[in-house]
Design an enzyme around this catalytic site. Structure first.
Site, short mmCIF file in Angstrom:
data_model
loop_
_atom_site.label_atom_id
_atom_site.label_comp_id
_atom_site.label_asym_id
_atom_site.label_seq_id
_atom_site.Cartn_x
_atom_site.Cartn_y
_atom_site.Cartn_z
N TYR A 32 0.84 -1.21 0.00
CA TYR A 32 0.00 0.00 0.00
C TYR A 32 0.87 1.26 0.00
O TYR A 32 0.63 2.20 -0.75
CB TYR A 32 -0.92 -0.01 1.22
N PRO A 85 0.69 14.83 2.53
CA PRO A 85 -0.43 14.12 3.15
C PRO A 85 -0.46 12.67 2.69
O PRO A 85 -0.46 12.38 1.50
CB PRO A 85 -1.65 14.86 2.62
N SER A 114 -3.72 14.26 6.25
CA SER A 114 -4.66 13.72 5.27
C SER A 114 -6.08 13.59 5.83
O SER A 114 -6.26 13.28 7.01
CB SER A 114 -4.18 12.35 4.80
N GLN A 135 -5.28 18.45 4.42
CA GLN A 135 -5.55 17.98 3.05
C GLN A 135 -6.99 17.52 2.97
O GLN A 135 -7.43 16.64 3.72
CB GLN A 135 -4.61 16.82 2.71
N TYR A 137 -10.12 15.89 0.89
CA TYR A 137 -10.79 15.21 -0.22
C TYR A 137 -12.24 15.67 -0.18
O TYR A 137 -12.92 15.48 0.83
CB TYR A 137 -10.74 13.69 -0.03
N THR A 163 -7.03 18.08 -2.70
CA THR A 163 -6.46 17.13 -3.66
C THR A 163 -7.47 16.90 -4.78
O THR A 163 -8.59 16.46 -4.54
CB THR A 163 -6.09 15.81 -2.96
N LYS A 237 -3.82 20.50 -5.04
CA LYS A 237 -2.78 19.47 -5.16
C LYS A 237 -3.15 18.47 -6.25
O LYS A 237 -4.26 17.93 -6.24
CB LYS A 237 -2.62 18.73 -3.83
N SER A 259 1.85 17.54 -8.79
CA SER A 259 1.93 16.19 -8.20
C SER A 259 1.17 15.22 -9.07
O SER A 259 0.12 15.56 -9.63
CB SER A 259 1.31 16.23 -6.79
N HIS A 261 0.45 12.38 -7.45
CA HIS A 261 -0.01 11.55 -6.33
C HIS A 261 0.96 10.38 -6.10
O HIS A 261 0.56 9.27 -5.80
CB HIS A 261 -1.42 11.02 -6.64
N ASP A 292 5.64 17.55 -5.40
CA ASP A 292 6.05 16.33 -4.72
C ASP A 292 6.14 15.19 -5.71
O ASP A 292 5.70 15.29 -6.85
CB ASP A 292 5.12 15.99 -3.53
N GLY A 294 8.87 11.58 -5.61
CA GLY A 294 10.21 11.06 -5.89
C GLY A 294 11.34 11.73 -5.16
O GLY A 294 12.51 11.40 -5.41
N ARG A 296 14.01 11.95 -2.75
CA ARG A 296 14.69 11.00 -1.87
C ARG A 296 16.05 11.51 -1.40
O ARG A 296 16.74 10.85 -0.61
CB ARG A 296 14.89 9.65 -2.60
N ARG A 316 6.33 8.99 0.91
CA ARG A 316 6.72 7.66 1.40
C ARG A 316 7.89 7.69 2.38
O ARG A 316 7.87 6.94 3.36
CB ARG A 316 7.05 6.76 0.20
C1 FMN Z 1 0.64 5.58 1.35
C2 FMN Z 1 0.25 6.86 0.67
C3 FMN Z 1 -0.95 7.46 0.98
C4 FMN Z 1 -1.32 8.67 0.38
N1 FMN Z 1 -2.47 9.29 0.77
C5 FMN Z 1 -2.76 10.50 0.27
C6 FMN Z 1 -3.89 11.21 0.75
O1 FMN Z 1 -4.61 10.75 1.63
N2 FMN Z 1 -4.13 12.44 0.21
C7 FMN Z 1 -3.32 12.99 -0.76
O2 FMN Z 1 -3.58 14.10 -1.23
N3 FMN Z 1 -2.24 12.34 -1.21
C8 FMN Z 1 -1.94 11.13 -0.72
N4 FMN Z 1 -0.80 10.49 -1.15
C9 FMN Z 1 0.10 11.17 -2.11
C10 FMN Z 1 1.15 12.02 -1.37
O3 FMN Z 1 0.57 13.16 -0.81
C11 FMN Z 1 2.23 12.52 -2.33
O4 FMN Z 1 1.65 13.14 -3.43
C12 FMN Z 1 3.19 11.42 -2.79
O5 FMN Z 1 3.38 10.44 -1.81
C13 FMN Z 1 4.53 12.06 -3.16
O6 FMN Z 1 5.41 11.12 -3.67
P1 FMN Z 1 6.59 10.42 -2.78
O7 FMN Z 1 5.89 9.38 -1.95
O8 FMN Z 1 7.45 9.87 -3.83
O9 FMN Z 1 7.23 11.50 -1.94
C14 FMN Z 1 -0.46 9.27 -0.57
C15 FMN Z 1 0.77 8.65 -0.89
C16 FMN Z 1 1.13 7.48 -0.27
C17 FMN Z 1 2.46 6.86 -0.59
#
Ligand code: FMN
Length: 368
Positions: A32, A85, A114, A135, A137, A163, A237, A259, A261, A292, A294, A296, A316
């Site tokens: 997940y 978030p 979130s 954040q 929804y 978002t 977003k 983004s 996502h 956002d 990638g 790292r 992540r």
């Molecule tokens: C496990 C997980 C849950 C996420 N849940 C949400 C969320 O609830 N709302 C949202 O706007 N983005 C969500 N995202 C997207 C993140 O906000 C973000 O855009 C993304 O993780 C950025 O990439 P990165 O993981 O490579 O840093 C989620 C991402 C992950 C990995």
């Protein structure tokens, strides 16, 4: 419930946290968190786009008195690295988002909480020592959505991150293969009491997306309604194109987050880093553009800022830190990114964030 937190010796970079989190988390939880949509091409691209860019070092510059501070939407921040978030932090730590926000505070990083957090937005705010954004929804029940906004205002959140890129879930094949099952919408702490309308009853052969479901997903008019509803800065977003950025500004958005996502929704999109320059050009500095996807390494932060971002969000890696060492792990991940970012600024001759521009990037395809 609490657990002993220890950062294992030799954990010196975000990738070390990812490897440890993979060992420690149950397979479905890791799928997940780490996974993306479909073939995960966009997920991989988010990283590859950073790797494709090289930096131009500069030497002997006078960098005295410099720093990484900035102001965003009226809030002074120590550095431009925020917690993105992400939902369901209890998969990584029993204290969930309350542990994350303590870690964010330790690293003096602002956090975006979130809608799909495992604690209510009030519970997270109660233990926060760092600026929080909420954040949102947009739910099919717009009255419930308005209540969420009022709750965020009352709890002291300083901005609303709406978002807009996930009206439908992506094809999460990695999650499916690992038998990951998430809660129903109304089971999320912030959404208790939400009346859920099920759309999964379509017969085989009937359209799933176009069979009534699209009557309730968010549209541009919802942004105008939110604009009228709240005085909080409104940040959209999930914008990936100049057209949508232009429309967002026309509807009164105060900021944009470029983004995809984290590659979790529409596989086949480019990296958010690739989408960033055109969006930044279209916005022309009228509102802050964040990105956002990638990030790292601290050098990734520098590259994103050089291509037009005012700040970045990290998803992540914070969850990996949380899974490995709770609040200390989150703080350490953010601290590592910040240290690396400062090193990158020094080595490319940037005294402040304002000095970071295209001159730090080695021109593509050129020897010089
Ligand atoms: C496990 C997980 C849950 C996420 N849940 C949400 C969320 O609830 N709302 C949202 O706007 N983005 C969500 N995202 C997207 C993140 O906000 C973000 O855009 C993304 O993780 C950025 O990439 P990165 O993981 O490579 O840093 C989620 C991402 C992950 C990995």
């Amino acid at each position: 419930m609490s657990r002993a937190y220890e950062i294992p010796p030799g954990t010196v970079a975000v990738e070390d946290y990812e490897a440890l989190a993979r060992e420690r988390l149950p397979a479905d939880a890791f799928a997940y968190i780490a996974g993306g949509a479909a073939d995960e091409g966009t997920l991989r691209r988010n990283r590859a786009a950073f790797d494709d860019i090289r930096l131009r070092s500069r030497v002997l510059a006078d960098l005295r008195g410099g720093g990484t501070w900035l102001e965003l939407f009226g809030t002074a921040l120590d550095h431009p690295i925020l917690v993105a978030p992400t939902g369901r932090h209890r998969l990584a730590d029993p204290d969930g988002e309350r542990a994350t926000v303590v870690g964010a505070g330790g690293a003096r990083a602002a956090m975006v909480v979130s809608t799909e957090a495992d604690h209510t937005l009030e519970e997270v705010a109660a233990v926060a020592r760092t600026p929080l954004w909420f954040q949102l929804y947009i739910q099919h029940d717009r009255g419930f959505t308005a209540d969420l906004v009022r709750r965020a205002e009352a709890a002291g959140y300083r901005a609303l991150v709406v978002t807009v890129d996930a009206p439908v879930f992506g094809a999460r094949n990695r999650e499916q293969r690992a038998f990951y099952r998430g809660p129903k919408l109304s089971e999320f702490a912030n959404l208790r009491g939400l009346h859920t309308r099920h759309v999964a009853h379509a017969e085989l052969g009937e359209s799933l997306m176009f069979g009534g479901f699209l009557d309730v997903v968010p549209r541009w008019e919802d942004i105008a309604r939110l604009r009228a509803l709240t005085r909080l800065p409104l940040i959209l977003k999930g914008i990936m194109t100049p057209e949508d950025a232009g429309r967002a500004l026309a509807e009164g958005a105060d900021g944009i987050i470029v983004s995809n996502h984290g590659g979790r929704i529409l596989d086949g999109q480019p990296a958010s880093l690739e989408a960033l320059p055109a969006v930044a050009r279209a916005v022309e500095g009228r509102v802050p553009v964040l990105m956002d996807g990638g990030i790292r390494r601290g050098t990734d932060v520098l590259k994103a800022l050089a291509l037009g971002a005012r700040a970045v969000l990290v998803g992540r890696p914070c969850l990996y830190g949380l899974a490995v060492a709770g609040p200390a792990g989150v703080a350490h991940v953010l601290h590592l990114l910040r240290c690396e970012f400062e090193m990158a600024m020094v080595l490319t001759g940037c005294r402040t964030l304002a000095d970071i521009g295209p001159q730090v990037l080695w021109p593509a395809g050129q020897a010089q």
